[in-house]
Write a protein that holds these residues in place. Sequence first.
Motif, PDB file in Angstrom:
ATOM      1  N   ARG A 319       0.854  -1.079   0.051  1.00  0.00           N
ATOM      2  CA  ARG A 319       0.056  -0.146   0.158  1.00  0.00           C
ATOM      3  C   ARG A 319       0.820   1.084   0.063  1.00  0.00           C
ATOM      4  O   ARG A 319       0.500   2.231  -0.670  1.00  0.00           O
ATOM      5  CB  ARG A 319      -0.921   0.133   1.032  1.00  0.00           C
ATOM      6  CG  ARG A 319      -2.108  -0.990   1.293  1.00  0.00           C
ATOM      7  CD  ARG A 319      -2.925  -1.023  -0.173  1.00  0.00           C
ATOM      8  NE  ARG A 319      -2.734  -2.199  -0.555  1.00  0.00           N
ATOM      9  CZ  ARG A 319      -2.673  -2.646  -1.897  1.00  0.00           C
ATOM     10  NH1 ARG A 319      -2.216  -1.854  -2.750  1.00  0.00           N
ATOM     11  NH2 ARG A 319      -2.533  -4.035  -2.063  1.00  0.00           N
ATOM     12  N   ASP A 322       2.287   1.908  -3.205  1.00  0.00           N
ATOM     13  CA  ASP A 322       0.968   2.273  -4.195  1.00  0.00           C
ATOM     14  C   ASP A 322       0.793   3.727  -4.122  1.00  0.00           C
ATOM     15  O   ASP A 322       0.754   4.477  -4.858  1.00  0.00           O
ATOM     16  CB  ASP A 322      -0.073   1.393  -3.655  1.00  0.00           C
ATOM     17  CG  ASP A 322      -0.741   0.955  -4.923  1.00  0.00           C
ATOM     18  OD1 ASP A 322      -0.409   0.866  -5.867  1.00  0.00           O
ATOM     19  OD2 ASP A 322      -2.091   0.565  -4.650  1.00  0.00           O
ATOM     20  N   ILE A 323       0.907   4.173  -2.649  1.00  0.00           N
ATOM     21  CA  ILE A 323       0.536   5.681  -2.575  1.00  0.00           C
ATOM     22  C   ILE A 323       1.701   6.364  -2.988  1.00  0.00           C
ATOM     23  O   ILE A 323       1.410   7.416  -3.777  1.00  0.00           O
ATOM     24  CB  ILE A 323       0.212   5.972  -1.249  1.00  0.00           C
ATOM     25  CG1 ILE A 323      -1.050   5.204  -0.667  1.00  0.00           C
ATOM     26  CG2 ILE A 323       0.244   7.336  -0.675  1.00  0.00           C
ATOM     27  CD1 ILE A 323      -1.337   5.149   0.821  1.00  0.00           C
ATOM     28  N   GLY A 325       3.595   5.689  -5.343  1.00  0.00           N
ATOM     29  CA  GLY A 325       3.940   5.625  -6.825  1.00  0.00           C
ATOM     30  C   GLY A 325       2.796   6.899  -7.298  1.00  0.00           C
ATOM     31  O   GLY A 325       2.921   7.248  -8.717  1.00  0.00           O
ATOM     32  N   SER A 326       1.639   7.098  -6.758  1.00  0.00           N
ATOM     33  CA  SER A 326       0.563   8.253  -6.990  1.00  0.00           C
ATOM     34  C   SER A 326       0.864   9.548  -6.951  1.00  0.00           C
ATOM     35  O   SER A 326       0.281  10.393  -7.340  1.00  0.00           O
ATOM     36  CB  SER A 326      -0.469   7.837  -6.583  1.00  0.00           C
ATOM     37  OG  SER A 326      -0.845   6.560  -6.640  1.00  0.00           O
TER      38      SER A 326
ATOM     39  N   PHE B  19      -7.336   3.974  -1.777  1.00  0.00           N
ATOM     40  CA  PHE B  19      -5.888   4.250  -1.587  1.00  0.00           C
ATOM     41  C   PHE B  19      -5.581   5.366  -2.561  1.00  0.00           C
ATOM     42  O   PHE B  19      -4.923   5.966  -2.074  1.00  0.00           O
ATOM     43  CB  PHE B  19      -5.039   2.971  -1.982  1.00  0.00           C
ATOM     44  CG  PHE B  19      -5.285   1.755  -0.854  1.00  0.00           C
ATOM     45  CD1 PHE B  19      -4.501   2.315   0.506  1.00  0.00           C
ATOM     46  CD2 PHE B  19      -5.927   0.805  -0.710  1.00  0.00           C
ATOM     47  CE1 PHE B  19      -4.510   1.443   1.369  1.00  0.00           C
ATOM     48  CE2 PHE B  19      -6.088  -0.015   0.474  1.00  0.00           C
ATOM     49  CZ  PHE B  19      -5.209   0.416   1.500  1.00  0.00           C
ATOM     50  N   ALA B  23      -3.670   8.914  -1.384  1.00  0.00           N
ATOM     51  CA  ALA B  23      -2.643   9.230  -2.073  1.00  0.00           C
ATOM     52  C   ALA B  23      -2.741  10.651  -2.256  1.00  0.00           C
ATOM     53  O   ALA B  23      -1.836  11.683  -1.987  1.00  0.00           O
ATOM     54  CB  ALA B  23      -2.150   8.511  -3.216  1.00  0.00           C
ATOM     55  N   THR B 342      -1.622  15.446  -9.160  1.00  0.00           N
ATOM     56  CA  THR B 342      -1.901  14.298  -8.544  1.00  0.00           C
ATOM     57  C   THR B 342      -3.068  13.721  -8.793  1.00  0.00           C
ATOM     58  O   THR B 342      -3.507  12.593  -9.188  1.00  0.00           O
ATOM     59  CB  THR B 342      -1.882  14.352  -6.793  1.00  0.00           C
ATOM     60  OG1 THR B 342      -0.587  15.090  -6.599  1.00  0.00           O
ATOM     61  CG2 THR B 342      -1.585  12.948  -6.326  1.00  0.00           C
ATOM     62  N   TYR B 345      -3.233  12.311 -12.230  1.00  0.00           N
ATOM     63  CA  TYR B 345      -2.884  10.785 -12.240  1.00  0.00           C
ATOM     64  C   TYR B 345      -3.355   9.791 -11.690  1.00  0.00           C
ATOM     65  O   TYR B 345      -3.447   8.646 -12.200  1.00  0.00           O
ATOM     66  CB  TYR B 345      -1.391  11.132 -11.415  1.00  0.00           C
ATOM     67  CG  TYR B 345      -0.362  10.132 -11.760  1.00  0.00           C
ATOM     68  CD1 TYR B 345       0.395  10.269 -13.026  1.00  0.00           C
ATOM     69  CD2 TYR B 345       0.018   9.029 -10.820  1.00  0.00           C
ATOM     70  CE1 TYR B 345       1.148   8.971 -13.285  1.00  0.00           C
ATOM     71  CE2 TYR B 345       0.784   7.993 -10.972  1.00  0.00           C
ATOM     72  CZ  TYR B 345       1.638   8.298 -12.362  1.00  0.00           C
ATOM     73  OH  TYR B 345       2.464   7.212 -12.495  1.00  0.00           O
ATOM     74  N   VAL B 346      -4.143  10.294 -10.581  1.00  0.00           N
ATOM     75  CA  VAL B 346      -5.040   9.201  -9.632  1.00  0.00           C
ATOM     76  C   VAL B 346      -6.211   8.758 -10.700  1.00  0.00           C
ATOM     77  O   VAL B 346      -6.417   7.542 -10.546  1.00  0.00           O
ATOM     78  CB  VAL B 346      -5.207   9.835  -8.372  1.00  0.00           C
ATOM     79  CG1 VAL B 346      -6.272   9.269  -7.829  1.00  0.00           C
ATOM     80  CG2 VAL B 346      -3.965   9.869  -7.444  1.00  0.00           C
ATOM     81  N   ARG B 349      -5.081   6.551 -13.137  1.00  0.00           N
ATOM     82  CA  ARG B 349      -4.817   5.058 -12.680  1.00  0.00           C
ATOM     83  C   ARG B 349      -6.231   4.287 -12.259  1.00  0.00           C
ATOM     84  O   ARG B 349      -6.219   2.939 -12.583  1.00  0.00           O
ATOM     85  CB  ARG B 349      -3.943   5.201 -11.253  1.00  0.00           C
ATOM     86  CG  ARG B 349      -2.529   5.451 -11.712  1.00  0.00           C
ATOM     87  CD  ARG B 349      -1.821   5.417 -10.682  1.00  0.00           C
ATOM     88  NE  ARG B 349      -1.545   4.260  -9.813  1.00  0.00           N
ATOM     89  CZ  ARG B 349      -0.580   3.666  -9.235  1.00  0.00           C
ATOM     90  NH1 ARG B 349       0.394   4.326  -8.820  1.00  0.00           N
ATOM     91  NH2 ARG B 349      -0.690   2.524  -8.578  1.00  0.00           N
TER      92      ARG B 349
END
Lengths: 492, 365
Positions: A319, A322-323, A325-326, B19, B23, B342, B345-346, B349
């Motif tokens: 996780r 993952d975070i 990478g974002s 998640f 982020a 962000t 990008y998010v 994804r």
Amino acid sequence: MSFASKVYDSWVWLRKEILSQLSGKIAFVLLLALVVISTYAAVLMPPDYNKYWNVGVYWRYNPKNAPPEWASSLGYLCVTQRSYDLRLVEPTKISEATGRLDISYNITYDLNVEDYPQGVKVGVDINMPQGVRNLRLVLNLIKPDGTILRRLIDYTADFINTSTLRVDFDELGGLTTAVLEAYRDLVPRLDVSEIPLRPNKYLFGTLTLVNNREVVIKPLPGRYVFNVALSFRVDEVSSQDILKYLRRSQTFLVVVVGTCYGLMGTDYQGRDLAEGLFYGFPIALVIGLLVALIATAIGVVAGLVSGYYGGFIDELIQRFVDILGSIPLLPILILVGKSIQMTYTGENKPLVMLATIFAVLVVFSWGSLAIVIRSMTLSLKSELYVEAAKAVGASNMRIISKHILPQLVPYIAASLVYSTPNAIITEAGLSVLGIQHGFPTWGNILSEARLNGTMTYWWWILPPGFLIAIVSLTFVLLGLSLEKVVEPRLRR
Amino acid sequence: MWVSRDLGITSVLARRALFLTIALILAVFITGLILGVTGYVDTIINAIINEEVRAYRQALIMSPQKPNASIIDALVNQRKSELISYWGMDKPWYARIIPMALNTFVLNLGRAQSPEVTNVAGLQPYSPVVDVISACLPRTIFMITFAEAIVIVIALLVGPFVVYRIGSLIDRIIVAYAAIMNAFPVWWVGMLTLLTLGYQLKVAPRQFRPVITEINRFLSGDVTALVGILNYVWLPMLTIVIVLLGPWIYGVRAMLIKIVKEDFVTAAVARGLPERHVLRRYIIRPSISPILTNVLLGLAGTLGGYIITESVFDWPGMGTLYYAAITGGDAPTILALTYVFTLVYVVARFILEILYIALDPRVRL
């Protein structure tokens, strides 16, 4: 077989595989050259080099914004730079009288292109024996056409309380008077205020009156004679004594500043770019390898732990990756770099800035390797020989180090190789933006070109970029040949 | 990925969404934390306040009423405390930055504080951050996103062509080109093209800020402005295409190559199926997921990934805006831009997650 010898074997195999390919051979030669040059530069580099680099005085005898000397073959008019060390020059005239002593030097400078040198500079740092009361230093210039510019420098120093004289003549204070005196008949037409602004035109040019109205100045090629006259007032000191002291002085220099310089030219402060680029080698390699090594180490450990132990710790690491990478790396990196640059006021600022940039790069670069290592570990973990080792009671550490890690070596090497140029390019990019730490890195030289030069100084912009590219290319080629080891399907 | 069979597609997607949201929140808060903890924003705001106070004192001294020193001091101090409370400097940094970050999430972005930021956007000082970003966004899309899209299209056309000719001359040339271009930073090649085409040969523009007026004209409906835009855009676009094409073709080639060497492809070729058919059904279909991943993430990354390149060209887009916001210590703009970068990008994804499920039947099992 021990863990170390197993890793060593796998390294020997890897090296053989890499060297069997053309890209691998080129990469190997380039890498060897990089390592040799870097080591050589690291050994030669003075301890406080970044301070030297950033102090303009240290570079004052060099021409500014000068192309390299070989640029003359590209059509640049190159005026030669000449530096005359008067400690090694025999005086042309010595005369002694009671209480008086005159020593004079004549040096010749040949101007052989139709252009002006950037200027004339004199540096003096001498000690005088007891008994020398004062010294008058005069610089005269005899032009090829016979015109004499008198007392370009006329400086008197006395040695009552001190025995040393340290003075730099970056500008010729007597130039205006000398020009007005030498060209008496042109005085009404001369633009007197221009003389101190463009001294090199008046020193190395010929002045002609055109149409009885305006003075036209053109470069005057030929043999120039500089006359440096020293007159001492002394109490019972012989000329031999004084000459001995002059020869032992720290600096006693006349420099005709040219318009081309050295192998790589100079920047706006007259800094020798060849030197900066040379000392940039070890810094670039250290930045790249350090970030790559640390990030790879973290990635390997995290991936192994995640894949081997599984469960909660696996979930947590995955996780986290993952975070991470974002989150966009470049904006955060720029923000951190700029904040530290603007607010940190303590000592060792260059080091602190570099370390911070390092840290951010490391934090953001281990994630992808951890994912690869994890999935490899997962499949290796279920191999029969691992099960067997477990059954006979091998410890986890033993299984990881003996059965799993050696198989991962090619992947780890590939990751190492690919992340090295990334760190170098990112550091250079930050410098180009203006986040400068002060070390003479290639990125730093590029950024100075962008911020202080114009874009036309090609000798200032091309070499650092090519060096960055060559270092990257080395690792890219190494990566290409490793890729074929890791992924045999890529071979023909 | 840790996926239990019984969770079902919706809950898998819900987990991903959770998640990715974390982020997003973290990115904005980390940014706020960096701005606050290092004292960077405070340093800049203090400088602004001091400058205004100094100017105010100067104005008082020069005023015709000639107030005496004690009156000036009193007025100046009053002005200073007004400014301090206006900028919120009477509160600690977290009391300012945390509400600012929270406001960013609900798209209450506030006003740009630094004149350089509004200058990049071509707007009046203290314009709303929303306006500033929506002014700069199309400029980055017009240049960088388009350039990347061109690269992707070419790579997707050339990739399958070379994958049948591995080891041929053209394949070797492409690999060598990719290796060399991978070594050059885009921004340095930008400096190089600017130096040669812009400054030496003088065939390309040297200043790119004037593109603002052309793009504004185009956006207000004047199609003829396209010529003006092209005049500015071709050099940076050419640079990006030259540099990115090599690695992109190599990437597509590498993704396809793994499939080409699979047994089922060899079997299909052996059965005498036509090349186009094999390509479409047996090669492209299985490699579509990794290709889509690269395409979408590549396009999403164009907004915040070319800050240095934009800066080299002084292209008035999102990257230059971000750097201007950082040098000007403009916290609302910095937070908003981090949020946008962000978010894009998010979202990309998340779209990918949905596409994986749609494209790969195994995930649905």
